[in-house]
Motif scaffolding. Structure first.
Motif, short mmCIF file in Angstrom:
data_model
loop_
_atom_site.label_atom_id
_atom_site.label_comp_id
_atom_site.label_asym_id
_atom_site.label_seq_id
_atom_site.Cartn_x
_atom_site.Cartn_y
_atom_site.Cartn_z
N HIS A 119 0.84 6.64 -6.92
CA HIS A 119 -0.36 7.46 -7.15
C HIS A 119 -0.03 8.94 -7.03
O HIS A 119 -0.52 9.75 -7.83
CB HIS A 119 -1.43 7.08 -6.12
CG HIS A 119 -2.76 7.71 -6.36
ND1 HIS A 119 -3.48 7.53 -7.52
CD2 HIS A 119 -3.52 8.53 -5.59
CE1 HIS A 119 -4.61 8.21 -7.46
NE2 HIS A 119 -4.66 8.82 -6.30
N MET A 120 0.82 9.28 -6.08
CA MET A 120 1.22 10.68 -5.91
C MET A 120 2.01 11.16 -7.12
O MET A 120 1.76 12.27 -7.62
CB MET A 120 2.06 10.85 -4.64
CG MET A 120 2.48 12.29 -4.38
SD MET A 120 3.62 12.44 -2.98
CE MET A 120 5.13 11.77 -3.72
N LEU A 121 2.93 10.35 -7.60
CA LEU A 121 3.74 10.74 -8.75
C LEU A 121 2.85 10.95 -9.98
O LEU A 121 3.07 11.88 -10.76
CB LEU A 121 4.79 9.66 -9.03
CG LEU A 121 5.87 9.50 -7.96
CD1 LEU A 121 6.81 8.34 -8.30
CD2 LEU A 121 6.68 10.80 -7.79
N GLY A 122 1.85 10.09 -10.15
CA GLY A 122 0.92 10.26 -11.26
C GLY A 122 0.13 11.54 -11.13
O GLY A 122 -0.12 12.25 -12.11
N ASN A 123 -0.27 11.87 -9.91
CA ASN A 123 -1.06 13.09 -9.68
C ASN A 123 -0.27 14.37 -9.93
O ASN A 123 -0.86 15.43 -10.17
CB ASN A 123 -1.61 13.10 -8.25
CG ASN A 123 -2.78 12.14 -8.09
OD1 ASN A 123 -3.31 11.62 -9.06
ND2 ASN A 123 -3.19 11.91 -6.85
N LEU A 182 5.18 12.07 1.43
CA LEU A 182 3.79 11.83 1.05
C LEU A 182 2.88 12.99 1.48
O LEU A 182 2.07 13.48 0.70
CB LEU A 182 3.28 10.53 1.67
CG LEU A 182 3.79 9.21 1.09
CD1 LEU A 182 3.15 8.04 1.82
CD2 LEU A 182 3.51 9.11 -0.40
N THR A 183 3.04 13.40 2.73
CA THR A 183 2.20 14.47 3.26
C THR A 183 2.39 15.77 2.49
O THR A 183 1.42 16.40 2.06
CB THR A 183 2.50 14.71 4.75
OG1 THR A 183 2.30 13.50 5.47
CG2 THR A 183 1.60 15.79 5.32
N LEU A 215 0.82 -1.20 0.00
CA LEU A 215 0.00 0.00 0.00
C LEU A 215 0.86 1.26 0.00
O LEU A 215 0.51 2.27 -0.62
CB LEU A 215 -0.93 0.00 1.21
CG LEU A 215 -2.05 -1.06 1.18
CD1 LEU A 215 -2.79 -1.10 2.51
CD2 LEU A 215 -3.03 -0.78 0.04
N CYS A 216 2.00 1.21 0.69
CA CYS A 216 2.93 2.35 0.68
C CYS A 216 3.45 2.59 -0.73
O CYS A 216 3.58 3.74 -1.17
CB CYS A 216 4.09 2.08 1.63
SG CYS A 216 3.71 2.33 3.39
N PHE A 270 -6.21 15.17 6.23
CA PHE A 270 -6.16 13.72 6.02
C PHE A 270 -4.78 13.27 5.56
O PHE A 270 -4.34 12.16 5.87
CB PHE A 270 -7.23 13.29 5.02
CG PHE A 270 -8.59 13.10 5.63
CD1 PHE A 270 -8.82 12.08 6.55
CD2 PHE A 270 -9.64 13.94 5.30
CE1 PHE A 270 -10.07 11.92 7.13
CE2 PHE A 270 -10.89 13.78 5.86
CZ PHE A 270 -11.11 12.76 6.79
N MET A 271 -4.08 14.12 4.81
CA MET A 271 -2.72 13.78 4.39
C MET A 271 -1.78 13.73 5.61
O MET A 271 -0.87 12.91 5.67
CB MET A 271 -2.19 14.80 3.39
CG MET A 271 -2.85 14.72 2.02
SD MET A 271 -2.85 13.04 1.31
CE MET A 271 -4.56 12.56 1.58
N ILE A 272 -2.04 14.60 6.57
CA ILE A 272 -1.26 14.57 7.82
C ILE A 272 -1.55 13.28 8.57
O ILE A 272 -0.64 12.64 9.12
CB ILE A 272 -1.59 15.80 8.69
CG1 ILE A 272 -1.10 17.08 7.99
CG2 ILE A 272 -0.95 15.68 10.07
CD1 ILE A 272 -1.54 18.35 8.69
#
Length: 223
Positions: free
Chosen positions: A32-36, A206-207, A25-26, A165-167
């Motif tokens: 997913h972040m890189l794609g965004n 990530l945050t 999941l990590c 939520f990111m925090i």
């Protein structure tokens, strides 16, 4: 059935399953972040990325696999939490230390996990199943997911909630990442300090990364 029974009854096995699924999941969170980040490149770049993913028939296999991984992680977490609570049925008047090395992140894992579950449900509702707009890309009509995202983050409240939520995810990951290695047996005293440092760094990346995307979308939408 015997293998399933083993993983459901053996505490060490359950922690190993949690560790493996947690690391998977990590990995998804990072990809997913890189794609965004393609949102910052432009509408065409992001919509092309989204179309490439959703138009591939294997996306259904990938989504099913991700769902199984997530539900397995959630189930094992709930089972271990309930077992640990059952082993300590007495609620002390004064809260006792949870153990050497206990941190805010480690002691709040069940709560941050539940908040993450709520966030995922809302995330799917707002984006995957959110407003649908269409645009033309290389002569094809595709979903304008870029517009959906920009429109959602036009609200300061949505941006603020997203950052919170990111925090929460960062707090969860800051402990979960390194403890996953410990759960699968990689607990060498020589390397664990470095893994713990990388865990905290990963949580910050990530945050900050996801929050930056949300804030950028808000600013972009106001232009």
């Amino acid at each position: 059935m015997s293998a399933l029974r083993f993983y459901l009854t053996n505490s060490v096995a359950k922690k190993q399953v949690m560790g493996v699924t947690g690391l998977l999941l990590c990995g998804f969170l990072l990809s997913h972040m890189l794609g965004n980040f393609l949102l910052m490149v432009g509408a065409d770049a992001f919509n092309k990325y989204a179309y490439t993913l959703t138009s591939n028939p294997l996306i259904y296999v990938a989504e099913a696999g991700l769902l199984v991984i997530f539900l397995t992680h959630l189930f094992m977490a709930l089972k271990l939490t309930m077992e640990n609570k059952a082993a300590r049925p007495v609620n002390y008047y004064m809260k006792q230390p949870t153990g050497r090395g206990a941190t805010f992140a480690s002691s709040t894992m069940p709560y941050t996990g539940m908040l993450i579950l709520f966030f995922i449900i809302m995330h799917l509702i707002n984006f995957k199943y959110g407003s649908v707009y269409m645009t033309t890309l290389n002569g094809m009509e595709v979903r304008d997911l870029y517009k959906t995202v920009i429109e959602y983050f036009a609200s300061p409240l949505n941006v603020g909630m997203y950052v919170v939520f990111m925090i929460v995810i960062g707090i969860h990951v800051s402990h979960g990442f390194w403890s996953a290695f410990q759960s699968i047996g990689f607990n060498h005293p020589k390397y664990m300090p470095a893994i713990k440092f990388l865990s905290k760094l990963y949580a910050v990346v990530l945050t900050v990364g996801y929050s930056t995307i949300a804030i950028w979308c808000h600013v972009k939408g106001g232009m």
